[in-house]
Motif scaffolding. Structure first.
Motif, short mmCIF file in Angstrom:
data_model
loop_
_atom_site.label_atom_id
_atom_site.label_comp_id
_atom_site.label_asym_id
_atom_site.label_seq_id
_atom_site.Cartn_x
_atom_site.Cartn_y
_atom_site.Cartn_z
N ARG B 138 0.80 -1.23 0.00
CA ARG B 138 0.00 0.00 0.00
C ARG B 138 0.83 1.28 0.00
N THR B 139 1.94 1.29 -0.70
CA THR B 139 2.73 2.51 -0.81
C THR B 139 2.51 3.09 -2.20
N PRO B 140 2.87 4.39 -2.41
CA PRO B 140 2.77 4.95 -3.77
C PRO B 140 3.56 4.13 -4.78
N LEU B 141 4.72 3.63 -4.37
CA LEU B 141 5.53 2.84 -5.31
C LEU B 141 4.80 1.57 -5.72
N SER B 142 4.19 0.90 -4.72
CA SER B 142 3.51 -0.35 -5.07
C SER B 142 2.29 -0.07 -5.91
N LEU B 143 1.66 1.09 -5.68
CA LEU B 143 0.53 1.47 -6.52
C LEU B 143 0.99 1.65 -7.96
N GLU B 144 2.12 2.35 -8.11
CA GLU B 144 2.64 2.58 -9.46
C GLU B 144 2.92 1.25 -10.17
N ALA B 145 3.61 0.36 -9.43
CA ALA B 145 3.98 -0.90 -10.07
C ALA B 145 2.75 -1.73 -10.41
N THR B 146 1.77 -1.73 -9.50
CA THR B 146 0.57 -2.52 -9.75
C THR B 146 -0.18 -1.98 -10.95
N TRP B 147 -0.28 -0.65 -10.98
CA TRP B 147 -0.96 -0.02 -12.12
C TRP B 147 -0.30 -0.42 -13.42
N LYS B 148 1.04 -0.30 -13.46
CA LYS B 148 1.74 -0.63 -14.70
C LYS B 148 1.54 -2.09 -15.06
N TYR B 149 1.64 -2.96 -14.02
CA TYR B 149 1.52 -4.39 -14.29
C TYR B 149 0.15 -4.73 -14.85
N VAL B 150 -0.88 -4.22 -14.18
CA VAL B 150 -2.24 -4.55 -14.63
C VAL B 150 -2.48 -3.97 -16.01
N PHE B 151 -2.04 -2.74 -16.20
CA PHE B 151 -2.33 -2.08 -17.49
C PHE B 151 -1.62 -2.80 -18.64
N ILE B 152 -0.33 -3.07 -18.48
CA ILE B 152 0.41 -3.70 -19.57
C ILE B 152 -0.10 -5.12 -19.80
N CYS B 153 -0.39 -5.83 -18.70
CA CYS B 153 -0.89 -7.19 -18.88
C CYS B 153 -2.26 -7.18 -19.55
N SER B 154 -3.09 -6.18 -19.21
CA SER B 154 -4.40 -6.12 -19.86
C SER B 154 -4.24 -5.88 -21.35
N ILE B 155 -3.33 -4.98 -21.71
CA ILE B 155 -3.12 -4.73 -23.14
C ILE B 155 -2.59 -6.00 -23.81
N GLY B 156 -1.65 -6.66 -23.11
CA GLY B 156 -1.10 -7.88 -23.69
C GLY B 156 -2.16 -8.94 -23.90
N ILE B 157 -3.01 -9.10 -22.90
CA ILE B 157 -4.02 -10.14 -22.98
C ILE B 157 -5.07 -9.79 -24.04
N THR B 158 -5.29 -8.48 -24.24
CA THR B 158 -6.20 -8.05 -25.30
C THR B 158 -5.62 -8.39 -26.67
N ILE B 159 -4.31 -8.16 -26.79
CA ILE B 159 -3.67 -8.47 -28.07
C ILE B 159 -3.76 -9.97 -28.34
N THR B 160 -3.58 -10.77 -27.27
CA THR B 160 -3.74 -12.21 -27.45
C THR B 160 -5.14 -12.56 -27.88
N PHE B 161 -6.11 -11.85 -27.30
CA PHE B 161 -7.50 -12.12 -27.68
C PHE B 161 -7.71 -11.84 -29.16
N ILE B 162 -7.08 -10.78 -29.67
CA ILE B 162 -7.17 -10.52 -31.11
C ILE B 162 -6.63 -11.71 -31.88
#
Lengths: 304, 473, 209
Positions: B138-162
């Protein structure tokens, strides 16, 4: 009768700007001048004498006349539904674009000839914007030519009416692009404001600061003619084939009036862009016409 | 059987989220580990039996399932230690363990899925459940990393869906459209090469986010940095195995079509660039967890090259992934202890670990040998096989480049680890607590396992791996 | 008719290149939702009613109303500056998006041997690449989400092109869409807004070597 459309366009040009101004005044809650008021102003100018600066050469004197003549020649190419224009030959839309460019070229070097720095600035802007708008027109005409298989105005507009919804859909998109091109070519609202009073922000108006009397009248009326000309092209997209003149002429006039109202509405509700936003706006039109081109390619199934 | 497992395990996960009592929590985790072990053993003895339409105990899945079950024990143990020292509230501990249980379940499902769509869904679910764990501090750093991880993985998984949609378009002209891994290769035989290439590209780019290969490697690095160390161990091992399995299955799907050489080229490229990127970052990295994360990417690159070189390379790549999981998990367990000793992850603010914590330092020294693939380590054997496969398939240029950048990576790893162990130039604050040697036992066990598996791989494992690669050319 | 709607969708992508206010982006997303509604209604009219209602509900209620309202709420609540603040000049953005469309067109013609409606493919790939482009070149976290939504719209169009045989696939995609969007939008955006002063990617650059 090949000259019919020529006469119609000339007649339309008399009241076109008037309708635009009237629409704008109604939207801003004023009564506004009569629709022939711009024409009366031009008539007053045409009766006046020219005043030339001592530093300007003969270019400055002939430029308005050539500009006006180029617009007239361009109008002669416009067909009317199934009737061809006064001139018609293969590839005449290229000629159309370049005869207008010749007129524009002369008005630009006329402006440069005065030696006024403001006019030079306006001329450079005008040149840039026409340069950016030109591909849009060509790609659009190219897609229409591809759709019909012909390369002259008359044949294209003849062939476009094969009745399916595609031709009307493409026609709607094409008229959208043509309206925007007309706004840019005539230096109207999102790109340029004819009512502006600051030289630094002017584009077309600053180019004609030194013109007066008869010449100024010609230049102003050339704008009206150009509007009517683009209106005629748009009208051609919707003229139903095989109908008599008593159908075609009301459609033509109706489309022209509608076009004028649309221009007036756009000008009432759109704010003018910052100067730096103009190029991307004009390029957007090229992108859209490119899209229309692709759509036509895909619909027809003509791949490379 | 698998259906029962899913129901009971999810139930345990939900109960442990609601539970606030410490004793009950330990009992629940014990129960979960028992279930997980039971299903693993059951799977091993019922190989290639299809339980439901969507899951199948095939060799590839079962291998990595065994690794997951083994590491679940150690990770849960080290999570307890980690949470105890952080003095987290009972509520956040409950959320942590519930998310961990769900993560283990969805990873098991992702390993065993025999249907493309199901695998894809469970890979997406791993992203979501691991996001909760990454954000644990629950620190700003962990928020940043989680955001990046979820966002990039979501984009990746969307590309896979394509990619999956394109695949469905490609095979919808055949009689029955079936997305199970067994049925797809037959349906692909009539699809044109250019279309296959496009499908492969889309799918591989998406799965690279999970495996941490070159084009999408950035997300995993940041996630490693801020996640609790036991979770970093999971991200770096079992979660990357999910990516490996998905890529391996995709590869096997296309392996009998005409695009095989092109596919190999793409994997060579991904693998080689991953090695180069990780070697470059290892030279300047100063954060111990990031260093380990880059080392993981380097090993993923080696595994990708192993798949691409074919022949014995397939076998070696799977073996490499197993051994790497064991080694890298112990690295992160030890990093947790290291962090409690120094209160920092920055390498240049530490040193002289040998004096401060002898058992832990020994672990680091042994890990250095294991991870740089020096002889007693099993990784030496697998890397040797991969390079042999490269050699026999005639890719000398890639071999030379890979070896060159691997030696750079080796140098940087050795430099940093030795700095931590022996540097005595700094006057460091003394550790707040006495290091507990029992915490290092798990790492010794895992390391011993790595050496043992390398020297004398049991026949059961060899057969499983051989079974997994049997369909490949 | 579908073709015209798809062209309108592509035009909305180009317009996104020159839009410089966040509210314009939100309006474009809403318009795209309406376009998707039209396309799915025309394409999927033959499938069974429940699926159709599900898909139409998703496009109209979710894409056109809920997400734009939520984005507006986020922008108001976190007092985000209304400009999009791209890293590139707008002119270049328009040129690049045009190039993306050109490239997708060429790609859709290179790929042969599979029966696919090329218009769908063209627009879907353009939407995917434009969405990635918007994510890369815009500064704010909110614009990143908007780029992601554009990608989702592209995926939606592509899954529509599989026609009414593959309803399962379409529904899976939609469910993912709703799931991820709600999670990403709902949870993280507000957290980021609460944690940092301004929702800017400049705040999200603390993790580096």
């Amino acid at each position: 009768m090949p000259g019919l459309v020529f006469i119609l366009i000339i007649i339309t040009s008399f009241f076109f700007t008037g309708i635009v101004i009237r629409t704008k005044s109604i939207f801003s809650g004023r009564k506004g001048p009569g629709i022939f008021q711009p024409m009366k102003d031009i008539w007053r100018l045409l009766q006046k004498e020219n005043v030339y600066s001592q530093t300007s050469s003969f270019i400055f004197k002939i430029a308005p006349d050539i500009y006006f003549a180029s617009v007239l020649i361009a109008i002669m190419l416009i067909p009317f539904g199934t009737q061809k224009g006064i001139f018609s030959f293969d590839g005449d839309f290229v000629f159309f674009a370049y005869i207008l460019a010749v007129g524009k070229f002369f008005s630009i070097i006329g402006a440069l000839d005065t030696g006024n720095s403001f006019e030079g600035m306006g001329a450079s802007r005008e040149a840039l914007y026409s340069f950016l708008a030109e591909p849009a027109f060509f790609i659009l005409m190219g897609s229409l030519a591809l759709l019909t298989g012909y390369t002259s105005f008359g044949d294209i507009f003849n062939g476009i009416h094969f009745g399916s919804y595609i031709s009307y859909a493409i026609g709607t998109l094409a008229s959208f692009v043509l309206i925007l091109i007309a706004m840019i070519e005539n230096s109207r609202m999102p790109v340029d404001d004819p009512k502006t009073h600051l030289e630094l922000t002017m584009i077309h108006e600053v180019m004609v600061l030194d013109n007066s009397g008869f010449d100024l009248g010609l230049i102003l009326h050339a704008t009206n003619l150009k509007f009517a000309m683009y209106g005629a092209i748009i009208a051609n997209l919707f003229l139903t084939p095989g109908r008599e003149w008593y159908f075609s002429i009301p459609i033509f006039i109706g489309v022209q009036i509608l076009f004028a109202v649309v221009v007036g509405t756009l000008e009432s509700f759109i704010a003018r862009f910052r100067m730096s936003h103009n190029p991307q706006f004009i390029f957007t039109i090229t992108s859209i016409s490119l899209l229309i081109f692709f759509a036509v390619l895909l619909i027809l199934g003509k791949y490379f | 059987m698998f259906g029962y497992y899913l129901i009971i395990a999810f139930f345990v996960g939900i109960v442990s989220m609601l539970n606030r009592n410490r004793v009950v929590r330990i009992l629940l985790l014990g129960l979960f580990l028992a279930i997980q072990t039971a299903i693993t053993i059951y799977a091993y003895f019922h190989l290639n039996e299809s339980n439901t339409i969507y899951f199948k105990f095939d060799a590839l899945g079962v291998i990595f399932m065994c690794v997951l079950t083994l590491l679940s024990y150690t990770t849960i143990y080290h999570s307890f230690i980690y949470l105890q020292h952080r003095k987290d509230s009972s509520r956040s501990q409950s959320i942590y363990f519930a998310a961990l249980i769900i993560l283990i379940i969805v990873m098991t499902c992702a390993y065993l899925a025999s249907h493309l769509g199901i695998m894809w869904v469970f890979i997406e679910l791993t992203t979501l459940s691991v996001a909760v764990l990454i954000y644990h501090e629950r620190t700003p750093l962990s928020l940043e990393a989680t955001w990046k991880y979820v966002f990039i993985c979501s984009i990746g998984i969307t590309i896979t869906f394509i990619g999956i949609i394109l695949l469905s378009i490609a095979i919808q002209e055949t009689e029955i459209t079936n997305f199970s891994f067994k049925a797809i290769p037959d349906q692909l035989l009539h699809v044109s090469a250019s279309w296959l290439k496009m499908i492969f590209l889309f799918m591989i780019v998406g799965f690279c986010t999970k495996m941490g290969l070159f084009p999408m490697h950035t997300a995993a690095i940041d996630a490693h940095t801020v996640a609790p160390p036991p979770i970093s161990a999971f991200i770096s091992t079992t979660l990357m195995n999910v990516g490996f399995i998905s890529i391996f299955r995709t590869y096997s799907m296309f392996a009998h079509t005409s695009i095989l050489p092109w596919m190999n080229m793409i994997l060579f490229l991904c693998g080689l660039i991953s090695i180069i990127v990780s070697a470059a970052y290892l030279l300047k990295v100063n954060h111990l967890k990031r260093m380990s994360a880059y080392s993981s990417i380097e090993h993923m690159g080696i595994a990708a090259i192993g798949i691409a070189s074919g022949g014995i390379g397939y076998f070696a790549a799977i073996f490499h992934m197993i051994l790497h999981s064991l080694v890298k998990a112990s690295v992160f367990y030890q990093i947790d202890q290291f962090h409690r000793n120094f209160r920092t992850y920055m390498i240049n603010e530490t040193g002289n670990y040998f004096k401060r914590n002898l058992p832990g330092a020994m672990v680091f020294l042994l890990l250095l040998i294991a991870i740089t693939a020096m002889p007693p380590s099993g990784l030496f054997v697998t890397e040797f096989w991969i390079f042999k496969a490269l050699f026999t398939s005639g890719h000398f240029f890639i071999l030379v480049l890979a070896l060159f950048f691997l030696s750079i990576a080796m140098y940087s790893l050795a430099k940093n680890f030795l700095y931590i162990l022996f540097n005595q130039t700094k006057n460091l604050l003394p550790a707040e607590e006495k290091p507990n040697p029992t915490e290092t036992y798990s790492q010794y066990i895992l390391l011993a396992l790595v050496v043992y598996l390398g020297i004398n791989p049991p026949a059961g494992m060899i057969n499983l791996i051989k079974d997994a690669v049997i369909n490949l050319p | 008719m579908t073709n015209i709607l798809l062209i309108a969708f592509a035009i909305s992508l180009i317009y996104m290149g020159i839009a410089n206010r966040l509210s314009t982006y939100i309006n474009i997303l809403a318009v795209q939702g309406i376009i998707l509604f039209g396309v799915s209604f025309i394409e999927l009219i033959q499938i069974n009613t429940i699926n159709l209602i599900f898909i139409l509900f998703e496009t109209i209620v979710f894409k056109t109303i809920a997400i734009p309202l939520f984005l507006n709420y986020v922008i108001k609540k976190n007092k985000i500056v209304r400009e999009a603040e791209p890293f590139l000049p707008d002119f270049l953005s328009v040129v690049i998006i045009t190039c993306i469309i050109l490239g997708s067109f060429i790609l859709s013609n290179i790929i042969t041997g599979v029966h696919i409606q090329k218009m769908f493919f063209l627009v879907a790939i353009s939407a995917l690449l434009s969405g990635l482009f918007i994510i890369i070149t815009r500064k704010k976290v909110v614009t990143h989400i908007m780029g992601y939504l554009v990608i989702e719209n592209g995926v939606f169009i592509l899954s529509l092109s599989t026609g009414n045989k593959m309803t399962m696939l379409v529904n899976t995609g939609i469910t993912l869409d709703i799931f991820v969007s709600v999670l990403v939008l709902g949870v993280f955006v507000n957290r980021i807004g609460n944690t940092f002063e301004e929702m800017n990617v400049d705040n999200l650059t603390n993790l580096k070597d």
